[in-house]
Enzyme design. Structure first.
Site, PDB file in Angstrom:
ATOM      1  CB  CYS A 547      35.154  31.164  38.229  1.00 32.50           C
ATOM      2  SG  CYS A 547      36.220  32.151  38.906  1.00 32.50           S
ATOM      3  CG  HIS A 635      35.600  34.903  35.474  1.00 32.29           C
ATOM      4  ND1 HIS A 635      34.424  34.867  35.663  1.00 32.29           N
ATOM      5  CD2 HIS A 635      36.245  34.223  35.534  1.00 32.29           C
ATOM      6  CE1 HIS A 635      34.185  34.827  36.782  1.00 32.29           C
ATOM      7  NE2 HIS A 635      35.081  34.287  37.403  1.00 32.29           N
ATOM      8  CD  GLU A 637      31.909  35.415  33.025  1.00 33.21           C
ATOM      9  OE1 GLU A 637      31.659  35.677  34.032  1.00 33.21           O
ATOM     10  OE2 GLU A 637      32.057  34.476  31.951  1.00 33.21           O
TER      11      GLU A 637
END
Length: 666
Positions: A547, A635, A637
């Site tokens: 990011c 992202h 995750e």
């Protein structure tokens, strides 16, 4: 109404608990204001708990005295300083009621004993007028979310009044009104905590939201977001279904789930699991919510410290949300968005924990929202806030703050109460509601929905045992990244950006996300990312950037970074990652662009890597890769990243030079 698993209150214990049914409540109601007490009704209970005891102020959460007696702590927002966050410091004390006696009274008996007549109160208006609050909303959207400060932020204002009624009478009247006119509360409560030499702390409310519970080693959090404001004529099936389909309301909930899953990953070594969603119906509002659960062995006071404070009342990422709140709220918050925290000794094999055995305590901590505060001199304040996201309409957020305060204001007699909950439609029973709630989970990563202990770690000698340093740039998505990398077999440690001393020792360096403008090399965090990318690339050591760090890497590689036409905060996109389409969650305001000519400084070691870009249909880079280097904009995750673990496995293998194997289960 659907009830969330695990919400049944634990049994009350206390030193010197009274076995008599009514005397303790009578003693409270007859007191002159010098007796500290709490009246609590927890979700699912048919009883009111009456607690009396001694008041103790402490400086830190770790100082809450757990010596064998139950303790009710009232935790102000200023305690966020314990995590190093920026807040307006009003000196509000962390006040503890050490319980010396308690009893349980049926709700019916409590209602009969409490004063039925509402106390007289004079409305004084609101501290921030509607048009001024709407202007704050616009500035937060443009100047904060629009400049990469974060995904969402909560800004509060206060509805104010004055009463000349005695404090105990006032609190008792408010508590009775909330018991009889509100539904769906996680806790309904009244707390009176006088202390010598300081202002008396008196509050009453009906909060819908559990912050954190710990019981028998299981941690649970309960993010609630998205608000359906019931019409004056009452809620309807069509109205709630429209609410459940609303993109803004959906994304608002997923953003806070992501933020609280960061906390769960920090609390629970095996990670957390998402359960739900549910619809929480109250008298004037309904909300959507999830339950997050996992196992932990932490001292409950430390667990509270690590989770200060809920993103539903602050925003995300958490640290910068506190900074943004400080910029846009001119007054300290006091106890608004803090929490009550009831620590109770857990009985095991018939025995309570010995003194100082904090691990032997359970915890039940609701968030301090939908609460009225009675200040010395009769001043009354009812704070309320709205969650501001990129789709927010200022006038709608103004209306939301009024709706959130209306339940408490009604109990004060400042707005009409209406017919009450007995005429409300049960929204959970309406056709299509259960299906609409279930449909939300199609956007979630299965990895976070399944029980974590049921997900076997990927066994591969090629990845197992490798050491990974994850650098946190003030966004705790790194805790979720660490959990997923451990799942892939790697050893991880996470270090804050300003505490890293060596970025070359570990087998893999992961530079994490964070708020801010990636082009601002005067920002110490951005400068540190630039420096660490240079050190790692020059040394030829494996590097993964996520990011914000991906944007900095792209900028160094000569791909121009610009603000996006519209921020991608809390959205899931089907992204092309080097020829493979993957469902990934995004939280970015800036993006690196593909150009026909890559212009990077000749002395920049990143420029010599000739990184291969992967782009979306708008020409924004989704990823970069080169020898021993990779980066991703999304992202992986996030709970929104259905394909995140598969992509993370692939990019990790790429930078470490490990051959591909069958992908881990999604």
């Amino acid at each position: 109404m659907s009830r969330i698993p695990g919400s049944t209150p634990s049994s009350s214990t206390s030193g010197g608990s009274s076995a008599v049914s009514r005397p303790l409540l009578e003693r409270v109601l007859a007191s002159d204001g010098t007796l500290p007490f709490a009246l609590l009704r927890r979700e699912g209970s048919t009883e009111v708990e009456v607690l009396v005891g001694d008041v103790v102020d402490v400086e830190l959460l770790g100082d809450v005295p757990l010596d064998g007696a139950p303790v009710l702590a009232i935790v102000p927002f200023r305690q966020a300083r314990e995590r190093g966050f920026t807040v307006h410091d009003d000196g509000a004390p962390l006040r503890c009621l050490v319980v010396r006696a308690s009893e349980r009274v049926s709700v019916a008996d409590a209602v009969a004993a409490l004063p039925a007549e509402a106390v007289a109160a004079e409305p004084l208006g609101v501290d921030i007028p509607d048009d001024e609050y709407a202007g704050i909303v616009r500035r937060v959207i443009d100047d904060e979310i629009g400049q990469g400060a974060g995904a969402n932020f909560v800004v509060a204002r206060r509805f104010e009044a004055r009463t000349s009624a005695a404090p105990v009478l006032t609190l008792a009247s408010w508590f009775r009104a909330l018991l009889t006119h509100e539904v769906g509360a996680y806790w309904t409560f009244a707390v009176h905590a006088p202390a010598s030499g300081t202002e008396t702390l008196s509050l009453a409310g009906a909060t819908p939201e559990r912050h954190l519970t710990l019981h028998d080693g299981v941690a649970r959090m309960n993010p609630i977001s998205g608000t359906y404001r019931h019409p004056a004529t009452g809620p309807t099936r069509d109205g709630v279904l429209e609410f459940l389909r609303d993109t803004k309301e959906n994304e608002e909930l997923f953003m806070v789930v992501d933020e609280e899953m960061k906390m769960m990953s920090a609390l629970c070594p095996e990670g957390g699991r998402i359960v739900g969603p549910y619809l929480k119906q109250m008298a004037r509002l309904s909300h959507t919510e999830y339950l997050l659960e996992g196992r932990t062995t932490l001292d409950p006071r430390e667990a509270l410290r690590l989770t200060m404070f809920a993103p539903t009342v602050t925003g995300s990422p958490m640290e910068n949300a506190c900074t943004v709140i400080t910029r846009h709220e001119t007054r300290p918050r006091g106890y608004y968005s803090g929490f009550l925290a009831l620590f109770e000794p857990e009985v095991t094999d018939g025995n309570a924990p010995a003194a100082s055995e904090a691990a032997g305590y359970s915890l039940d901590a609701p968030i301090l929202i939908r609460t009225a505060y009675l200040h010395d001199g009769g001043r009354v304040s009812v704070p309320a806030g709205a969650t501001l996201v990129r789709h927010s309409v200022p006038e709608h957020e103004v209306a939301e703050t009024r709706a959130k305060a209306s339940g408490v204001l009604a109990s004060l007699g400042l707005v009409p109460r209406g017919a009450g909950p007995d005429v409300a439609v049960d929204l959970n029973a309406q056709p299509g509601v259960a299906e609409a709630l279930t449909a939300r989970n199609r956007q979630l990563a299965e990895f976070w929905v399944r029980p974590q202990d049921a997900v076997p770690a990927v066994t591969t000698t090629a990845l197992s045992g490798r050491d990974v340093l994850i650098v946190d740039h003030e966004d705790q998505f790194t805790t979720m990244l660490a959990h997923q990398l451990r799942h892939l077999g790697l050893n991880t440690r996470t270090v804050r950006w300003d505490a890293v001393d060596d970025v070359l020792a570990d087998d893999l360096l992961v530079l994490g996300p964070g708020p801010g403008d990636p082009r601002d090399h005067e920002d110490p965090r951005i400068a540190s990312i630039v420096r660490r990318i240079g050190e790692r690339v020059t040394a030829g050591r494996p590097l993964l950037a996520v990011c914000l760090s991906h944007q900095v890497l792209a900028d160094l590689a000569g791909f121009p970074v610009r603000a996006l036409p519209a921020p991608r905060q809390g959205v899931r996109l089907d992204a092309d990652v080097f020829g493979t389409t993957a469902a990934i969650g995004y939280y970015n305001t800036f993006g690196a662009r593909l150009t026909t000519t890559v212009a990077a400084a000749a002395d920049n070691p990143v420029a010599r890597l000739a990184l291969e870009p992967s782009v979306d249909t708008d020409g924004v880079l989704t990823a970069l890769r080169g020898p021993g280097v990779a980066s991703v904009q999304g992202h992986l995750e996030s709970v929104l990243s259905a394909d995140g673990l598969t992509v993370l496995d692939g990019v990790t293998r790429h930078v470490l030079g490990v051959p591909a194997e069958p992908s881990p289960a999604r």
